[in-house]
Scaffold this motif. Sequence first.
Motif, PDB file in Angstrom:
ATOM      1  N   TRP A  25       8.159   3.288  17.378  1.00  0.00           N
ATOM      2  CA  TRP A  25       8.003   1.891  16.971  1.00  0.00           C
ATOM      3  C   TRP A  25       6.733   1.710  16.143  1.00  0.00           C
ATOM      4  N   VAL A  26       5.662   2.398  16.550  1.00  0.00           N
ATOM      5  CA  VAL A  26       4.392   2.298  15.820  1.00  0.00           C
ATOM      6  C   VAL A  26       4.556   2.848  14.403  1.00  0.00           C
ATOM      7  N   VAL A  27       5.184   4.024  14.306  1.00  0.00           N
ATOM      8  CA  VAL A  27       5.401   4.628  12.987  1.00  0.00           C
ATOM      9  C   VAL A  27       6.240   3.715  12.101  1.00  0.00           C
ATOM     10  N   LEU A  28       7.308   3.165  12.653  1.00  0.00           N
ATOM     11  CA  LEU A  28       8.173   2.283  11.870  1.00  0.00           C
ATOM     12  C   LEU A  28       7.438   1.021  11.447  1.00  0.00           C
ATOM     13  N   GLY A  29       6.670   0.445  12.372  1.00  0.00           N
ATOM     14  CA  GLY A  29       5.923  -0.765  12.049  1.00  0.00           C
ATOM     15  C   GLY A  29       4.863  -0.523  10.989  1.00  0.00           C
ATOM     16  N   LEU A  30       4.091   0.572  11.151  1.00  0.00           N
ATOM     17  CA  LEU A  30       3.068   0.896  10.157  1.00  0.00           C
ATOM     18  C   LEU A  30       3.696   1.196   8.802  1.00  0.00           C
ATOM     19  N   SER A  31       4.863   1.842   8.814  1.00  0.00           N
ATOM     20  CA  SER A  31       5.546   2.146   7.548  1.00  0.00           C
ATOM     21  C   SER A  31       5.958   0.871   6.829  1.00  0.00           C
ATOM     22  N   VAL A  32       6.502  -0.075   7.588  1.00  0.00           N
ATOM     23  CA  VAL A  32       6.925  -1.348   6.987  1.00  0.00           C
ATOM     24  C   VAL A  32       5.729  -2.077   6.386  1.00  0.00           C
ATOM     25  N   VAL A  33       4.615  -2.091   7.115  1.00  0.00           N
ATOM     26  CA  VAL A  33       3.412  -2.772   6.617  1.00  0.00           C
ATOM     27  C   VAL A  33       2.889  -2.078   5.357  1.00  0.00           C
ATOM     28  N   ALA A  34       2.795  -0.739   5.403  1.00  0.00           N
ATOM     29  CA  ALA A  34       2.270   0.000   4.254  1.00  0.00           C
ATOM     30  C   ALA A  34       3.159  -0.182   3.024  1.00  0.00           C
ATOM     31  N   ILE A  35       4.465  -0.114   3.233  1.00  0.00           N
ATOM     32  CA  ILE A  35       5.387  -0.280   2.107  1.00  0.00           C
ATOM     33  C   ILE A  35       5.283  -1.696   1.541  1.00  0.00           C
ATOM     34  N   GLY A  36       5.198  -2.681   2.430  1.00  0.00           N
ATOM     35  CA  GLY A  36       5.061  -4.062   1.974  1.00  0.00           C
ATOM     36  C   GLY A  36       3.796  -4.272   1.157  1.00  0.00           C
ATOM     37  N   LEU A  37       2.685  -3.678   1.603  1.00  0.00           N
ATOM     38  CA  LEU A  37       1.419  -3.809   0.875  1.00  0.00           C
ATOM     39  C   LEU A  37       1.511  -3.148  -0.502  1.00  0.00           C
ATOM     40  N   LEU A  38       2.154  -1.972  -0.552  1.00  0.00           N
ATOM     41  CA  LEU A  38       2.291  -1.292  -1.841  1.00  0.00           C
ATOM     42  C   LEU A  38       3.142  -2.110  -2.801  1.00  0.00           C
ATOM     43  N   PHE A  39       4.234  -2.681  -2.297  1.00  0.00           N
ATOM     44  CA  PHE A  39       5.081  -3.523  -3.151  1.00  0.00           C
ATOM     45  C   PHE A  39       4.299  -4.737  -3.656  1.00  0.00           C
ATOM     46  N   ALA A  40       3.436  -5.291  -2.789  1.00  0.00           N
ATOM     47  CA  ALA A  40       2.724  -6.518  -3.140  1.00  0.00           C
ATOM     48  C   ALA A  40       1.514  -6.265  -4.034  1.00  0.00           C
ATOM     49  N   LEU A  41       0.818  -5.146  -3.821  1.00  0.00           N
ATOM     50  CA  LEU A  41      -0.471  -4.947  -4.468  1.00  0.00           C
ATOM     51  C   LEU A  41      -0.412  -4.085  -5.728  1.00  0.00           C
ATOM     52  N   LEU A  42       0.540  -3.181  -5.803  1.00  0.00           N
ATOM     53  CA  LEU A  42       0.592  -2.329  -6.990  1.00  0.00           C
ATOM     54  C   LEU A  42       0.996  -3.153  -8.203  1.00  0.00           C
ATOM     55  N   PRO A  43       0.360  -2.896  -9.343  1.00  0.00           N
ATOM     56  CA  PRO A  43       0.718  -3.650 -10.553  1.00  0.00           C
ATOM     57  C   PRO A  43       2.147  -3.354 -10.961  1.00  0.00           C
ATOM     58  N   LYS A  44       2.845  -4.393 -11.382  1.00  0.00           N
ATOM     59  CA  LYS A  44       4.254  -4.261 -11.767  1.00  0.00           C
ATOM     60  C   LYS A  44       4.331  -3.928 -13.254  1.00  0.00           C
ATOM     61  N   GLY A  45       4.489  -2.647 -13.557  1.00  0.00           N
ATOM     62  CA  GLY A  45       4.671  -2.244 -14.941  1.00  0.00           C
ATOM     63  C   GLY A  45       6.125  -2.430 -15.339  1.00  0.00           C
ATOM     64  N   SER A  46       6.433  -2.118 -16.569  1.00  0.00           N
ATOM     65  CA  SER A  46       7.818  -2.208 -17.054  1.00  0.00           C
ATOM     66  C   SER A  46       8.119  -0.967 -17.869  1.00  0.00           C
ATOM     67  N   SER A  47       9.382  -0.573 -17.850  1.00  0.00           N
ATOM     68  CA  SER A  47       9.792   0.604 -18.615  1.00  0.00           C
ATOM     69  C   SER A  47      10.130   0.192 -20.038  1.00  0.00           C
ATOM     70  N   GLY A 215      17.046   3.470  -0.366  1.00  0.00           N
ATOM     71  CA  GLY A 215      16.903   2.392  -1.342  1.00  0.00           C
ATOM     72  C   GLY A 215      15.485   1.885  -1.436  1.00  0.00           C
ATOM     73  N   THR A 216      14.806   1.784  -0.288  1.00  0.00           N
ATOM     74  CA  THR A 216      13.400   1.369  -0.293  1.00  0.00           C
ATOM     75  C   THR A 216      12.537   2.416  -0.975  1.00  0.00           C
ATOM     76  N   ALA A 217      12.843   3.693  -0.719  1.00  0.00           N
ATOM     77  CA  ALA A 217      12.100   4.770  -1.375  1.00  0.00           C
ATOM     78  C   ALA A 217      12.267   4.696  -2.886  1.00  0.00           C
ATOM     79  N   ASP A 218      13.475   4.391  -3.340  1.00  0.00           N
ATOM     80  CA  ASP A 218      13.720   4.263  -4.779  1.00  0.00           C
ATOM     81  C   ASP A 218      12.920   3.107  -5.370  1.00  0.00           C
ATOM     82  N   GLY A 219      12.944   1.959  -4.697  1.00  0.00           N
ATOM     83  CA  GLY A 219      12.180   0.818  -5.195  1.00  0.00           C
ATOM     84  C   GLY A 219      10.694   1.103  -5.252  1.00  0.00           C
ATOM     85  N   LEU A 220      10.176   1.757  -4.202  1.00  0.00           N
ATOM     86  CA  LEU A 220       8.751   2.081  -4.185  1.00  0.00           C
ATOM     87  C   LEU A 220       8.420   3.105  -5.264  1.00  0.00           C
TER      88      LEU A 220
END
Length: 706
Positions: A25-47, A215-220
Amino acid sequence: MIRESEAHRTMRAIARFISGRGTAWVVLGLSVVAIGLLFALLPKGSSDSYPESGLPDSSEAAQVSALLEQFPSADSTAAILVYDRGGDALTDADKAAVTASAEALASDSIAPQAVVPQFSDDGTAALVAVPLDAAEVDDDVQAAAERIRTTAADGLPDGLTALLTGPLGFQADIGNAFAGADFRLLLVTVIVVAVLLIITYRSPVLWIVPLAVVGTADGLARIVVTSLAEPLGITVDASIAGILSVLVFGAGTNYALLLVARYREELTRVDDRHRAMLTAVTSAGPAIAASGGTVALSLLTLLFAQLAGNRALGVACAIGVAIAVLFALIVLPAALVVCGRGLFWPFIPRVQKDAGVGTEHKGVWMRLGRGVQRRPAVVAVVATLGIAALALGLNGGRVGLSQTDQLIGDPDSVVAQRIVDEAFGAGLTGQTVVLTPDAAVADATALADGVDGVVSVRAGESHDGLTRLDLTLDAEPQSDEAFTLIQTLRTDYASSPAPLDQTLVGGNDATALDENTAAAADQALIIPLILAIVFLILALLLRSLVAPVLLIASVLATFFASLGASNLIFQNLMGFPAFDANVVLFAFLFLVALGVDYNIFLTTRAREETVAHGTREGMVRALSSTGGVITSAGILLAAVFAVLGVLPVVALTQIGVIVCIGVLLDTLVVRTVLVPSLVFLTGDAFWWPSHPARRGSQARGNKLEA
């Protein structure tokens, strides 16, 4: 041995934390938080939707392009309108309408006086070249193209059409080919993966977890790659983004299938699902990590490529594969354990009393293994001859597509170019540019005029001691004939006395020629590097020198067979006259790296079984254990790469078809019958210089003595 046991203990400790009763549960929770932060904080470039050539600075065409940027006309581009009536002669009303259309187009041009119509000698077509501001066009290519098309078509008589070609036309049509590509590729890929996972797992629930994780891995991966593009100095165009998505989905789902299959197997042996996942991760984890490492390191060899596009693809896809491996070994195990056994409904695995005594080795794969074991030489010869027969399809194969062959279908730019080729001459829109010293203009003009195939030479502007000459060639743009003319001009100029020997030849045809040359050089360098990396990883993983040679030979055979089969399909069914310049390298990269994956899955399990049962029996049991999951993974990966065919771009379609055929061959023939037959023929020598069978028998003997 000490280091190995320490590494094993470390891996087991990590796996225990990931699959633990509370820690999952800890691993899953930390993963969700880390992934959410990366989605929110990383600059959104475009191809970038339009792929750049990415030629090295040493290329003559690149030097010409760099010098032309200093010329007064550097900020201009051209739209070329072609008017025709389906091959019929233009009427007087048509010609008047074309003249009026040219006057209207002149109002959008940076050189209105140059916008005058040209009528073909046979009277079937007219051409109007419209100089435009390059910066304004680059800001919005589609808008500029639509504006020109609308102006040109306004007021034309019925039956008379105006088609846009030239630099703006091809750029706009390539952009249209990739328009909505991300969504289209993602949608089709998700549907394909979901359907195949449902069929594989026979569960209406289980497929959701692997698909969500992948799918989440692809988006990240997309966000990470686009955010790192500028700092790393790479350009991620739409074609790279498409290949990245397909690769992450394909490889990530393969890793998920392998892990879930081993987890399901362990659930039939133990009651505790956490213990089952611990065994699954420690058993399948090294194979998954080795497979992902092989793919990632193979991709990183593209950093040595001359073409910037190849380097960008290598970096982007290596990052994507690394993310896929992390999700498969961290997020997926935790998610599966948290969801419990009910995730497998309606076929929930239960502990079997006779599990572990070989019942899992019954069925079609066991029978197949026994059949190959009885006649390994016959099977090896038949499989090899079949693969060789497919490879014969390469006879007559060519590399290099002309400009009009690079898009599927008949976009305006391609149709218009064909009309120009027939009515005006093939090289009218080819844009061959020669830069010569001012003192050598007369000699440079005379030399070009004397080359057979050069229709005309026009002297243009001068800047900083150099004069521009625009040449019209009597050859289809980016064809073999055009390349031959470019090479002839370069050779003749280089062998001339000074200062004429300083003349440079560039333009569209020269750029395409230099891209093909650079692609061939990349292929000659990268392919041996990939083979060396794959050999090293296999040797370390299997602790053998014989096994890597045989496995690599089998994958190489698959590569040539898939090229041969694809060449027959391209030429006879799809109408592609040749392979795109970069397709061979990309196909080799994906087929070798991904094809070795299945051999890794099979042979690592075979080595594990060899310790307990000997080499030949170990291979039969390994084939029985992994046959279903590897076949499912191969079919899924083949289907995912075939999704690239939804884009109307010949190069991507070719990559998809070649990899699809190659993966199916590798999964259904090479890994199923050829590799096992080679193991049966070589016996314990397959593992040389290590001896897992001998070590296993010694361990069993020590237990009996005790």
